[in-house]
Design a protein around this motif. Structure first.
Motif, PDB file in Angstrom:
ATOM      1  N   LYS A 159       0.813  -1.219   0.000  1.00  0.00           N
ATOM      2  CA  LYS A 159       0.000   0.000   0.000  1.00  0.00           C
ATOM      3  C   LYS A 159       0.842   1.264   0.000  1.00  0.00           C
ATOM      4  O   LYS A 159       0.332   2.348  -0.319  1.00  0.00           O
ATOM      5  CB  LYS A 159      -0.953   0.011   1.194  1.00  0.00           C
ATOM      6  N   GLN A 160       2.125   1.151   0.329  1.00  0.00           N
ATOM      7  CA  GLN A 160       3.004   2.317   0.361  1.00  0.00           C
ATOM      8  C   GLN A 160       3.763   2.516  -0.952  1.00  0.00           C
ATOM      9  O   GLN A 160       4.489   3.495  -1.102  1.00  0.00           O
ATOM     10  CB  GLN A 160       3.998   2.185   1.521  1.00  0.00           C
ATOM     11  N   LEU A 161       3.596   1.607  -1.886  1.00  0.00           N
ATOM     12  CA  LEU A 161       4.311   1.686  -3.156  1.00  0.00           C
ATOM     13  C   LEU A 161       3.580   2.599  -4.142  1.00  0.00           C
ATOM     14  O   LEU A 161       2.373   2.807  -4.049  1.00  0.00           O
ATOM     15  CB  LEU A 161       4.444   0.299  -3.783  1.00  0.00           C
ATOM     16  N   SER A 162       4.319   3.108  -5.103  1.00  0.00           N
ATOM     17  CA  SER A 162       3.703   3.860  -6.205  1.00  0.00           C
ATOM     18  C   SER A 162       3.011   2.871  -7.147  1.00  0.00           C
ATOM     19  O   SER A 162       3.212   1.649  -7.067  1.00  0.00           O
ATOM     20  CB  SER A 162       4.770   4.636  -6.978  1.00  0.00           C
ATOM     21  N   PHE A 163       2.212   3.404  -8.047  1.00  0.00           N
ATOM     22  CA  PHE A 163       1.523   2.546  -9.014  1.00  0.00           C
ATOM     23  C   PHE A 163       2.524   1.719  -9.831  1.00  0.00           C
ATOM     24  O   PHE A 163       2.334   0.512 -10.040  1.00  0.00           O
ATOM     25  CB  PHE A 163       0.672   3.399  -9.957  1.00  0.00           C
ATOM     26  N   SER A 164       3.600   2.346 -10.268  1.00  0.00           N
ATOM     27  CA  SER A 164       4.593   1.649 -11.086  1.00  0.00           C
ATOM     28  C   SER A 164       5.302   0.551 -10.295  1.00  0.00           C
ATOM     29  O   SER A 164       5.572  -0.535 -10.817  1.00  0.00           O
ATOM     30  CB  SER A 164       5.620   2.644 -11.633  1.00  0.00           C
ATOM     31  N   GLU A 165       5.597   0.824  -9.029  1.00  0.00           N
ATOM     32  CA  GLU A 165       6.252  -0.191  -8.189  1.00  0.00           C
ATOM     33  C   GLU A 165       5.320  -1.369  -7.931  1.00  0.00           C
ATOM     34  O   GLU A 165       5.741  -2.530  -7.921  1.00  0.00           O
ATOM     35  CB  GLU A 165       6.712   0.449  -6.884  1.00  0.00           C
ATOM     36  N   ARG A 166       4.035  -1.098  -7.747  1.00  0.00           N
ATOM     37  CA  ARG A 166       3.065  -2.185  -7.582  1.00  0.00           C
ATOM     38  C   ARG A 166       3.008  -3.050  -8.837  1.00  0.00           C
ATOM     39  O   ARG A 166       2.895  -4.274  -8.755  1.00  0.00           O
ATOM     40  CB  ARG A 166       1.679  -1.618  -7.296  1.00  0.00           C
ATOM     41  N   LYS A 167       3.084  -2.406  -9.986  1.00  0.00           N
ATOM     42  CA  LYS A 167       3.048  -3.144 -11.243  1.00  0.00           C
ATOM     43  C   LYS A 167       4.243  -4.081 -11.339  1.00  0.00           C
ATOM     44  O   LYS A 167       4.130  -5.199 -11.843  1.00  0.00           O
ATOM     45  CB  LYS A 167       3.043  -2.167 -12.423  1.00  0.00           C
ATOM     46  N   ARG A 168       5.385  -3.642 -10.833  1.00  0.00           N
ATOM     47  CA  ARG A 168       6.571  -4.510 -10.840  1.00  0.00           C
ATOM     48  C   ARG A 168       6.369  -5.717  -9.923  1.00  0.00           C
ATOM     49  O   ARG A 168       6.769  -6.834 -10.252  1.00  0.00           O
ATOM     50  CB  ARG A 168       7.798  -3.717 -10.396  1.00  0.00           C
ATOM     51  N   VAL A 169       5.763  -5.480  -8.756  1.00  0.00           N
ATOM     52  CA  VAL A 169       5.473  -6.602  -7.851  1.00  0.00           C
ATOM     53  C   VAL A 169       4.512  -7.578  -8.522  1.00  0.00           C
ATOM     54  O   VAL A 169       4.684  -8.802  -8.446  1.00  0.00           O
ATOM     55  CB  VAL A 169       4.867  -6.101  -6.518  1.00  0.00           C
ATOM     56  N   GLN A 170       3.518  -7.040  -9.191  1.00  0.00           N
ATOM     57  CA  GLN A 170       2.551  -7.884  -9.890  1.00  0.00           C
ATOM     58  C   GLN A 170       3.249  -8.741 -10.945  1.00  0.00           C
ATOM     59  O   GLN A 170       2.966  -9.940 -11.087  1.00  0.00           O
ATOM     60  CB  GLN A 170       1.496  -6.992 -10.547  1.00  0.00           C
ATOM     61  N   PHE A 171       4.179  -8.134 -11.671  1.00  0.00           N
ATOM     62  CA  PHE A 171       4.938  -8.877 -12.678  1.00  0.00           C
ATOM     63  C   PHE A 171       5.805  -9.942 -11.999  1.00  0.00           C
ATOM     64  O   PHE A 171       5.947 -11.064 -12.503  1.00  0.00           O
ATOM     65  CB  PHE A 171       5.803  -7.909 -13.483  1.00  0.00           C
ATOM     66  N   GLY A 172       6.359  -9.587 -10.835  1.00  0.00           N
ATOM     67  CA  GLY A 172       7.167 -10.556 -10.101  1.00  0.00           C
ATOM     68  C   GLY A 172       6.363 -11.779  -9.697  1.00  0.00           C
ATOM     69  O   GLY A 172       6.864 -12.917  -9.729  1.00  0.00           O
ATOM     70  N   CYS A 173       5.098 -11.571  -9.328  1.00  0.00           N
ATOM     71  CA  CYS A 173       4.229 -12.702  -8.964  1.00  0.00           C
ATOM     72  C   CYS A 173       4.023 -13.646 -10.138  1.00  0.00           C
ATOM     73  O   CYS A 173       3.984 -14.869  -9.971  1.00  0.00           O
ATOM     74  CB  CYS A 173       2.877 -12.177  -8.465  1.00  0.00           C
ATOM     75  N   VAL A 174       3.902 -13.088 -11.344  1.00  0.00           N
ATOM     76  CA  VAL A 174       3.740 -13.940 -12.527  1.00  0.00           C
ATOM     77  C   VAL A 174       5.041 -14.666 -12.841  1.00  0.00           C
ATOM     78  O   VAL A 174       5.042 -15.835 -13.218  1.00  0.00           O
ATOM     79  CB  VAL A 174       3.278 -13.104 -13.739  1.00  0.00           C
ATOM     80  N   LEU A 175       6.182 -13.990 -12.655  1.00  0.00           N
ATOM     81  CA  LEU A 175       7.474 -14.640 -12.886  1.00  0.00           C
ATOM     82  C   LEU A 175       7.662 -15.842 -11.969  1.00  0.00           C
ATOM     83  O   LEU A 175       8.214 -16.870 -12.374  1.00  0.00           O
ATOM     84  CB  LEU A 175       8.612 -13.634 -12.669  1.00  0.00           C
ATOM     85  N   LEU A 176       7.184 -15.725 -10.741  1.00  0.00           N
ATOM     86  CA  LEU A 176       7.322 -16.829  -9.786  1.00  0.00           C
ATOM     87  C   LEU A 176       6.508 -18.053 -10.197  1.00  0.00           C
ATOM     88  O   LEU A 176       6.856 -19.183  -9.852  1.00  0.00           O
ATOM     89  CB  LEU A 176       6.903 -16.371  -8.391  1.00  0.00           C
ATOM     90  N   GLN A 177       5.420 -17.835 -10.933  1.00  0.00           N
ATOM     91  CA  GLN A 177       4.622 -18.965 -11.420  1.00  0.00           C
ATOM     92  C   GLN A 177       5.382 -19.755 -12.482  1.00  0.00           C
ATOM     93  O   GLN A 177       5.108 -20.935 -12.698  1.00  0.00           O
ATOM     94  CB  GLN A 177       3.304 -18.466 -11.999  1.00  0.00           C
ATOM     95  N   ASP A 178       6.320 -19.089 -13.163  1.00  0.00           N
ATOM     96  CA  ASP A 178       7.140 -19.690 -14.218  1.00  0.00           C
ATOM     97  C   ASP A 178       6.287 -20.466 -15.230  1.00  0.00           C
ATOM     98  O   ASP A 178       6.545 -21.652 -15.491  1.00  0.00           O
ATOM     99  CB  ASP A 178       8.198 -20.613 -13.611  1.00  0.00           C
ATOM    100  N   PRO A 179       5.281 -19.830 -15.817  1.00  0.00           N
ATOM    101  CA  PRO A 179       4.430 -20.531 -16.781  1.00  0.00           C
ATOM    102  C   PRO A 179       5.138 -20.700 -18.126  1.00  0.00           C
ATOM    103  O   PRO A 179       6.151 -20.053 -18.403  1.00  0.00           O
ATOM    104  CB  PRO A 179       3.227 -19.594 -16.907  1.00  0.00           C
ATOM    105  N   ASP A 180       4.589 -21.548 -18.978  1.00  0.00           N
ATOM    106  CA  ASP A 180       5.115 -21.691 -20.337  1.00  0.00           C
ATOM    107  C   ASP A 180       4.683 -20.518 -21.202  1.00  0.00           C
ATOM    108  O   ASP A 180       5.394 -20.108 -22.118  1.00  0.00           O
ATOM    109  CB  ASP A 180       4.609 -22.994 -20.964  1.00  0.00           C
ATOM    110  N   ILE A 181       3.480 -19.991 -20.921  1.00  0.00           N
ATOM    111  CA  ILE A 181       2.914 -18.901 -21.708  1.00  0.00           C
ATOM    112  C   ILE A 181       2.560 -17.748 -20.777  1.00  0.00           C
ATOM    113  O   ILE A 181       1.909 -17.947 -19.748  1.00  0.00           O
ATOM    114  CB  ILE A 181       1.655 -19.356 -22.467  1.00  0.00           C
ATOM    115  N   PHE A 182       2.996 -16.550 -21.140  1.00  0.00           N
ATOM    116  CA  PHE A 182       2.669 -15.341 -20.381  1.00  0.00           C
ATOM    117  C   PHE A 182       1.612 -14.558 -21.157  1.00  0.00           C
ATOM    118  O   PHE A 182       1.838 -14.194 -22.314  1.00  0.00           O
ATOM    119  CB  PHE A 182       3.899 -14.457 -20.196  1.00  0.00           C
TER     120      PHE A 182
END
Length: 337
Positions: free
Chosen positions: A122-145
């Motif tokens: 909640k203390q992050l900027s919009f852009s920083e939150r977007k990076r965290v969101q992308f990090g969550c998808v990276l952790l899933q390590d899917p075949d298709i993004f």
């Protein structure tokens, strides 16, 4: 693992959302589809398995989509992050949820938030939150993004990080499918760009070589008109700052503008005209002389009479915002209807 649309067509009642098209996205490729909101949402619903094609099929790695849909990792426009958690806690939660072997520390380095790993979302900027969101998808390590408007309104640093991660995923042989309304974003991010509309799927020629695209990235004004990260309001002698995309709609009453967020109302220090100018790059629309609405929050357009319309929002109270007759045609153009 490839993503293959074969004679894919979607109709809703008597309306054609998109006609039959063929598209093959191979591993190690980044493909972007430029379309309106309706088409984008229908494609996402299809790949989530919530709806089915009217005709045609979707294959993943040569197999039926229904058998392989869990190999897709989704980056949605809305974050879905838990604001009470820190950056590290959010990523570790995602790691446990998907039983991932991907390193949280490496992911934090990839999204370049090492200095903020103990900071709450909640203390992050919009852009920083977007990076965290992308990090969550990276952790899933899917075949298709599948990435929905991945760089919409993010700052220049985050855009560079995003493009760097895309190239890394490409080298690892991942299949990347981007859905966006921003043609420039599609051209900047993807190897192959297509436009999908009522006339079908069309290839968009990318004339600029990669070197020219990198030069374009260096000019923030040419990328997206991001001019602010926060909208201030005054509450009990305190200045409270909100991310633009947190706002559901804005209402003007007796010369005072109010931000409506999650069912609550906050007085704004700006006039409605000021807010319209500031928020236009974030997808806000002046739907009535007294209202501005976040188009990403609009779920339904209701016609009451020949001259009376309303917008129903996808927020908790299902807010009803008036739509002027004179604004209806403009809104149709904005939504590609």
């Amino acid at each position: 693992m490839s993503l293959h649309f074969i004679k894919a067509e979607k109709r809703v009642l008597d309306s054609v959302i998109f006609p039959a098209f063929d598209l093959l996205v191979n591993p190690g490729k980044i493909a972007a589809v430029h379309s309106n909101v309706n088409i984008r949402e229908q494609l996402i619903e299809l790949l989530l398995g919530r709806t089915v094609l009217s005709n045609g099929e979707i294959l993943i790695g040569g197999s039926s989509f229904s058998e392989k849909k869990l190999t897709i990792g989704f980056l949605f426009l809305q974050s879905g992050l838990y604001e009470r958690l820190t950056v590290e806690e959010m990523l570790r939660f995602t790691q446990r949820l998907y039983h991932s072997d991907t390193s949280v520390d490496e992911t934090i380095r990839a999204i370049q938030l090492e200095a903020m790993r103990k900071v709450k979302i909640k203390q992050l900027s919009f852009s920083e939150r977007k990076r965290v969101q992308f990090g969550c998808v990276l952790l899933q390590d899917p075949d298709i993004f599948l990435l929905e408007e991945p760089d919409q309104n993010i700052d220049l640093e985050s855009k560079r990080i995003f493009l760097s991660i895309l190239q890394s995923l490409k080298k690892r042989g991942k299949t990347i499918f981007i859905l966006t309304m921003n043609l420039e974003s599609a051209i900047t991010s993807a190897d192959e760009v297509y436009r999908l509309d009522e006339n079908g799927l069309h290839n968009v020629s990318i004339e600029n070589p990669k070197e020219d695209i990198e030069e374009t990235i260096a000019e923030p004004i040419l990328i997206q008109p991001v001019r602010l990260e926060k909208i201030p309001t005054k509450v009990n002698d305190k200045i409270v700052l909100f991310d633009p995309l947190e706002i559901d709609y804005i209402e003007s009453s007796d010369g005072q503008s109010f931000l409506h967020i999650k069912g609550e109302s906050f007085p704004s220090v700006f006039t409605l005209n000021d807010l319209e100018e500031r928020l236009s790059p974030f997808g806000f629309f002046r739907c009535h002389r007294s209202y501005i609405v976040n188009l990403q929050k609009v779920r339904e357009i209701i016609t009451w009479t020949r001259n009376s319309y309303s917008l129903i929002l996808d927020d908790a109270p299902k807010s009803n915002v008036p739509l002027s007759k004179t604004k209806m045609a403009t809104l149709r153009d904005r939504l590609g209807l």
